[in-house]
Scaffold this motif. Sequence first.
Motif, short mmCIF file in Angstrom:
data_model
loop_
_atom_site.label_atom_id
_atom_site.label_comp_id
_atom_site.label_asym_id
_atom_site.label_seq_id
_atom_site.Cartn_x
_atom_site.Cartn_y
_atom_site.Cartn_z
N UNK A 110 47.74 5.02 -9.13
CA UNK A 110 47.90 6.32 -9.78
C UNK A 110 46.95 6.47 -10.96
N UNK A 111 46.35 7.65 -11.07
CA UNK A 111 45.49 7.94 -12.21
C UNK A 111 46.30 8.32 -13.44
N UNK A 112 47.57 8.69 -13.24
CA UNK A 112 48.43 9.10 -14.35
C UNK A 112 49.09 7.87 -14.98
N UNK A 113 49.36 7.90 -16.27
CA UNK A 113 50.04 6.77 -16.91
C UNK A 113 51.48 6.64 -16.45
N UNK A 114 51.95 5.43 -16.36
CA UNK A 114 53.33 5.11 -16.02
C UNK A 114 53.65 3.77 -16.67
N UNK A 115 54.93 3.43 -16.71
CA UNK A 115 55.30 2.18 -17.34
C UNK A 115 56.63 1.66 -16.77
N UNK A 116 56.79 0.37 -16.82
CA UNK A 116 58.04 -0.27 -16.41
C UNK A 116 59.09 0.03 -17.47
N UNK A 117 60.26 0.46 -17.02
CA UNK A 117 61.36 0.80 -17.92
C UNK A 117 62.61 0.04 -17.47
N UNK A 118 63.76 0.43 -18.00
CA UNK A 118 65.03 -0.18 -17.60
C UNK A 118 65.16 -1.63 -18.05
N UNK A 119 66.00 -2.36 -17.33
CA UNK A 119 66.26 -3.74 -17.69
C UNK A 119 65.04 -4.62 -17.64
N UNK A 120 64.13 -4.34 -16.72
CA UNK A 120 62.91 -5.15 -16.65
C UNK A 120 62.06 -5.00 -17.91
N UNK A 121 62.03 -3.80 -18.51
CA UNK A 121 61.25 -3.62 -19.73
C UNK A 121 61.80 -4.49 -20.85
N UNK A 122 63.12 -4.59 -20.94
CA UNK A 122 63.73 -5.44 -21.96
C UNK A 122 63.47 -6.91 -21.64
N UNK A 123 63.64 -7.28 -20.39
CA UNK A 123 63.43 -8.68 -20.00
C UNK A 123 61.99 -9.13 -20.26
N UNK A 124 61.03 -8.26 -20.01
CA UNK A 124 59.64 -8.60 -20.29
C UNK A 124 59.41 -8.78 -21.78
N UNK A 125 60.09 -7.99 -22.60
CA UNK A 125 59.97 -8.15 -24.05
C UNK A 125 60.58 -9.48 -24.50
N UNK A 126 61.67 -9.88 -23.87
CA UNK A 126 62.31 -11.15 -24.20
C UNK A 126 61.43 -12.32 -23.78
N UNK A 127 60.75 -12.17 -22.64
CA UNK A 127 59.85 -13.21 -22.18
C UNK A 127 60.46 -14.20 -21.21
N UNK A 128 61.64 -13.89 -20.71
CA UNK A 128 62.29 -14.78 -19.73
C UNK A 128 63.29 -13.97 -18.92
N UNK A 129 63.58 -14.45 -17.73
CA UNK A 129 64.61 -13.82 -16.90
C UNK A 129 65.99 -14.31 -17.37
N UNK A 130 66.94 -13.40 -17.48
CA UNK A 130 68.28 -13.80 -17.91
C UNK A 130 69.40 -13.07 -17.16
#
Length: 202
Positions: free
Chosen positions: A26-46
């Motif tokens: 996609x040429x338009x911006x998009x981003x991962x949201x939801x629980x995965x966005x938080x998990x990526x910020x934490x840096x580990x799967x929980x």
Amino acid sequence: MVRIETPYGPWEPAPLHEVVTLLRGSAAPWWVAGGYAVELAVGRAYREHGDVDIALLRRDQLAVRRLLDGWDVRVAGMDASFPPWPVDEVLPVEAHDIWVREHPDGPWRFQLMLDEADGDEWVFRRDPRVRRPLAGLTVEEDGFHRLTPEVQLLYKARGLRPKDEADFEAVLPVLTAAQRRWLDEALGIEHPAHPWRERLRG
């Protein structure tokens, strides 16, 4: 893999990397949201995830819809008819939750969430008094973007489901002072008595 039954068919979320690979077209911006966005910020799967949320600006909806030509794409939450979203049709403003699967007989694979914007500002759909620059809305992560955890927690604050509490607990230690302050102030507008506010200040 988590499988969730719904009146509109089962959810079997695609692996996150598959969704990311698909949407890189996609040429338009998009981003991962939801629980995965938080998990990526934490840096580990929980915890396990029952879906994959991808967010984009409402004004970019057609670019992403065209990328999904040939997929079964439907609008959730507006009414019981669960209508399909035709390519090149602009959705009404009340539509913001989109379910996506490869074909009508298959399981649902990911969701698209439409976010609002006013020029260069992101606008919180539930209360337009809450805003922030689009430039600070996401963080780049391995070649794609994810929603900042404080914004995702604002979305999660309304329901206080067990998974939302788990996300808050997991990410709280890694929030910066600025992120805590922004979320506390946003909750003060949307949910003044929210129990997370005291913990954000602790």
